[in-house]
Design an enzyme around this catalytic site. Structure first.
Site, PDB file in Angstrom:
ATOM      1  CE  LYS A  65      -2.442   4.980   1.781  1.00  0.00           C
ATOM      2  NZ  LYS A  65      -1.138   5.661   1.871  1.00  0.00           N
ATOM      3  NE  ARG A  93      -2.586   5.804  -4.816  1.00  0.00           N
ATOM      4  CZ  ARG A  93      -2.113   4.904  -3.957  1.00  0.00           C
ATOM      5  NH1 ARG A  93      -2.894   3.988  -3.445  1.00  0.00           N
ATOM      6  NH2 ARG A  93      -0.854   4.949  -3.627  1.00  0.00           N
ATOM      7  NE  ARG A 149       5.673  -0.556  -1.608  1.00  0.00           N
ATOM      8  CZ  ARG A 149       4.542   0.073  -1.306  1.00  0.00           C
ATOM      9  NH1 ARG A 149       3.821  -0.326  -0.273  1.00  0.00           N
ATOM     10  NH2 ARG A 149       4.108   1.096  -2.015  1.00  0.00           N
TER      11      ARG A 149
HETATM   12  P1  AP5 Z   1       2.857   1.958   5.828  1.00  0.00           P
HETATM   13  O1  AP5 Z   1       1.801   1.485   6.773  1.00  0.00           O
HETATM   14  O2  AP5 Z   1       3.509   0.947   4.943  1.00  0.00           O
HETATM   15  O3  AP5 Z   1       2.279   3.206   4.970  1.00  0.00           O
HETATM   16  P2  AP5 Z   1       1.236   3.258   3.789  1.00  0.00           P
HETATM   17  O4  AP5 Z   1       0.412   4.487   3.997  1.00  0.00           O
HETATM   18  O5  AP5 Z   1       0.492   1.965   3.660  1.00  0.00           O
HETATM   19  O6  AP5 Z   1       2.248   3.482   2.592  1.00  0.00           O
HETATM   20  P3  AP5 Z   1       2.281   2.918   1.114  1.00  0.00           P
HETATM   21  O7  AP5 Z   1       3.608   3.317   0.552  1.00  0.00           O
HETATM   22  O8  AP5 Z   1       1.921   1.462   1.052  1.00  0.00           O
HETATM   23  O9  AP5 Z   1       1.147   3.751   0.458  1.00  0.00           O
HETATM   24  P4  AP5 Z   1       1.001   4.090  -0.990  1.00  0.00           P
HETATM   25  O10 AP5 Z   1      -0.381   4.621  -0.975  1.00  0.00           O
HETATM   26  O11 AP5 Z   1       2.009   4.955  -1.602  1.00  0.00           O
HETATM   27  O12 AP5 Z   1       1.267   2.683  -1.729  1.00  0.00           O
HETATM   28  P5  AP5 Z   1       0.296   1.596  -2.343  1.00  0.00           P
HETATM   29  O13 AP5 Z   1       0.871   0.283  -2.025  1.00  0.00           O
HETATM   30  O14 AP5 Z   1      -1.130   1.878  -2.032  1.00  0.00           O
HETATM   31  O15 AP5 Z   1       3.967   2.737   6.691  1.00  0.00           O
HETATM   32  C1  AP5 Z   1       5.099   3.280   6.060  1.00  0.00           C
HETATM   33  C2  AP5 Z   1       6.323   3.097   6.974  1.00  0.00           C
HETATM   34  O16 AP5 Z   1       6.139   3.872   8.163  1.00  0.00           O
HETATM   35  C3  AP5 Z   1       6.535   1.646   7.464  1.00  0.00           C
HETATM   36  O17 AP5 Z   1       7.916   1.394   7.561  1.00  0.00           O
HETATM   37  C4  AP5 Z   1       5.884   1.618   8.859  1.00  0.00           C
HETATM   38  O18 AP5 Z   1       6.503   0.665   9.715  1.00  0.00           O
HETATM   39  C5  AP5 Z   1       6.152   3.050   9.332  1.00  0.00           C
HETATM   40  N1  AP5 Z   1       5.097   3.558  10.207  1.00  0.00           N
HETATM   41  C6  AP5 Z   1       3.745   3.388  10.065  1.00  0.00           C
HETATM   42  N2  AP5 Z   1       3.087   4.020  11.053  1.00  0.00           N
HETATM   43  C7  AP5 Z   1       4.045   4.628  11.826  1.00  0.00           C
HETATM   44  C8  AP5 Z   1       4.001   5.461  12.985  1.00  0.00           C
HETATM   45  N3  AP5 Z   1       2.834   5.818  13.560  1.00  0.00           N
HETATM   46  N4  AP5 Z   1       5.172   5.914  13.509  1.00  0.00           N
HETATM   47  C9  AP5 Z   1       6.354   5.582  12.928  1.00  0.00           C
HETATM   48  N5  AP5 Z   1       6.477   4.783  11.825  1.00  0.00           N
HETATM   49  C10 AP5 Z   1       5.320   4.327  11.274  1.00  0.00           C
HETATM   50  O19 AP5 Z   1       0.475   1.906  -3.909  1.00  0.00           O
HETATM   51  C11 AP5 Z   1       1.666   1.615  -4.592  1.00  0.00           C
HETATM   52  C12 AP5 Z   1       1.473   1.964  -6.079  1.00  0.00           C
HETATM   53  O20 AP5 Z   1       0.419   1.146  -6.631  1.00  0.00           O
HETATM   54  C13 AP5 Z   1       1.058   3.390  -6.367  1.00  0.00           C
HETATM   55  O21 AP5 Z   1       2.162   4.271  -6.445  1.00  0.00           O
HETATM   56  C14 AP5 Z   1       0.339   3.224  -7.720  1.00  0.00           C
HETATM   57  O22 AP5 Z   1       1.277   3.085  -8.782  1.00  0.00           O
HETATM   58  C15 AP5 Z   1      -0.368   1.890  -7.559  1.00  0.00           C
HETATM   59  N6  AP5 Z   1      -1.727   2.030  -7.007  1.00  0.00           N
HETATM   60  C16 AP5 Z   1      -2.159   1.535  -5.813  1.00  0.00           C
HETATM   61  N7  AP5 Z   1      -3.450   1.846  -5.643  1.00  0.00           N
HETATM   62  C17 AP5 Z   1      -3.837   2.556  -6.729  1.00  0.00           C
HETATM   63  C18 AP5 Z   1      -5.056   3.167  -7.110  1.00  0.00           C
HETATM   64  N8  AP5 Z   1      -6.149   3.128  -6.309  1.00  0.00           N
HETATM   65  N9  AP5 Z   1      -5.094   3.839  -8.276  1.00  0.00           N
HETATM   66  C19 AP5 Z   1      -4.021   3.882  -9.097  1.00  0.00           C
HETATM   67  N10 AP5 Z   1      -2.832   3.319  -8.793  1.00  0.00           N
HETATM   68  C20 AP5 Z   1      -2.733   2.658  -7.602  1.00  0.00           C
END
Ligand code: AP5
Length: 212
Positions: free
Chosen positions: A18, A91, A158
């Site tokens: 994402k 979410r 992270r």
């Molecule tokens: P990346 O693009 O970083 O993936 P992502 O989907 O953004 O993953 P996140 O871990 O950031 O998502 P998340 O939803 O768990 O975390 P968030 O920060 O929102 O890609 C991942 C890896 O794959 C990278 O190394 C990239 O290079 C590689 N990659 C990408 N595309 C590729 C491809 N096509 N082929 C190969 N490799 C590829 O949330 C973190 C925390 O915050 C949550 O756990 C929660 O505690 C809190 N939080 C955030 N939002 C909320 C909410 N709305 N409600 C409640 N708590 C929340």
């Protein structure tokens, strides 16, 4: 030519890509990137009250309570007059209902990826502390695993990219966030994208969806 869509959310499990896709899409389309995870990590880094509270959930891979998240993001959505791309929000169904009361979405792009591939990608993810660029030691390895080739910032892992926390994040996703797939499908807003392909192929699909 049909108008480009400007009120967009990306859905998908942790590590589906994402953040990677959001950065590419907003650069191309001039939208505001609203990543709830990035905003929360910034609050944690600044040690604000919100950051300190949120971190107690984030470090375990649990969701931060809905009320805190909605209060945090409401003003940013309202200020994004040229349009926004939501990444990581909503979410839960309660967050989706709150968002609907702020402004209706035009499309929700669901990036699908299996649990095994999520674990593989996230254990190899590195993020630049300077420019925020996202790398992967398996799929997109920088020449030096600790230095960002774009800005020479340090590449960091992270805190929530540890194997046990990743597994919990995926469980939380299945329990709390995956129901949004049907929620938005029933409303005619959901478009599915296969996240297992190359980043370029996925970007092309998303741009095609957004441009009608
Ligand atoms: P990346 O693009 O970083 O993936 P992502 O989907 O953004 O993953 P996140 O871990 O950031 O998502 P998340 O939803 O768990 O975390 P968030 O920060 O929102 O890609 C991942 C890896 O794959 C990278 O190394 C990239 O290079 C590689 N990659 C990408 N595309 C590729 C491809 N096509 N082929 C190969 N490799 C590829 O949330 C973190 C925390 O915050 C949550 O756990 C929660 O505690 C809190 N939080 C955030 N939002 C909320 C909410 N709305 N409600 C409640 N708590 C929340």
């Amino acid at each position: 030519m049909p108008p480009q869509l400007t009120r967009i959310a990306l859905l998908g499990p942790p590590g589906a890509g994402k953040g990677t896709q959001a950065k590419r899409i907003v650069e191309r389309l001039g939208l505001v990137h609203l990543s709830s995870g990035d905003i929360l990590r910034d609050e944690v880094a600044k040690a604000t009250d919100l950051g300190r509270t949120a971190n107690t959930y984030m470090e375990r891979g649990e969701l931060v309570p809905d009320g805190l998240i909605i209060d945090m993001i409401r003003g940013r959505i309202e200020a994004a007059e040229a349009g926004f791309l939501l990444d990581g929000f909503p979410r839960t169904v309660d967050q989706a209902e709150a968002l609907g009361a702020i402004t209706p979405l035009e499309v929700v792009v669901n990036i699908g990826l299996t649990r095994d591939e999520v674990v593989r990608r996230l254990t190899a993810r590195r993020v630049c502390e300077g420019c925020g660029k996202i790398y992967n030691l398996l799929y997109d390895p920088p020449a030096d695993a600790s230095i960002c080739p774009s800005c020479s910032g340090r590449l960091l892992q992270r805190d929530d990219d540890k194997a046990d926390v990743i597994e919990n994040r995926y469980d939380v996703y299945e329990r709390s966030t995956a129901p949004l797939i049907d929620y938005y499908r029933e409303r005619g807003l959901l478009r599915d994208v296969d996240g297992s392909r190359s980043s370029d192929a996925i970007t092309a699909d998303i741009l095609a969806i957004l441009n009608g």
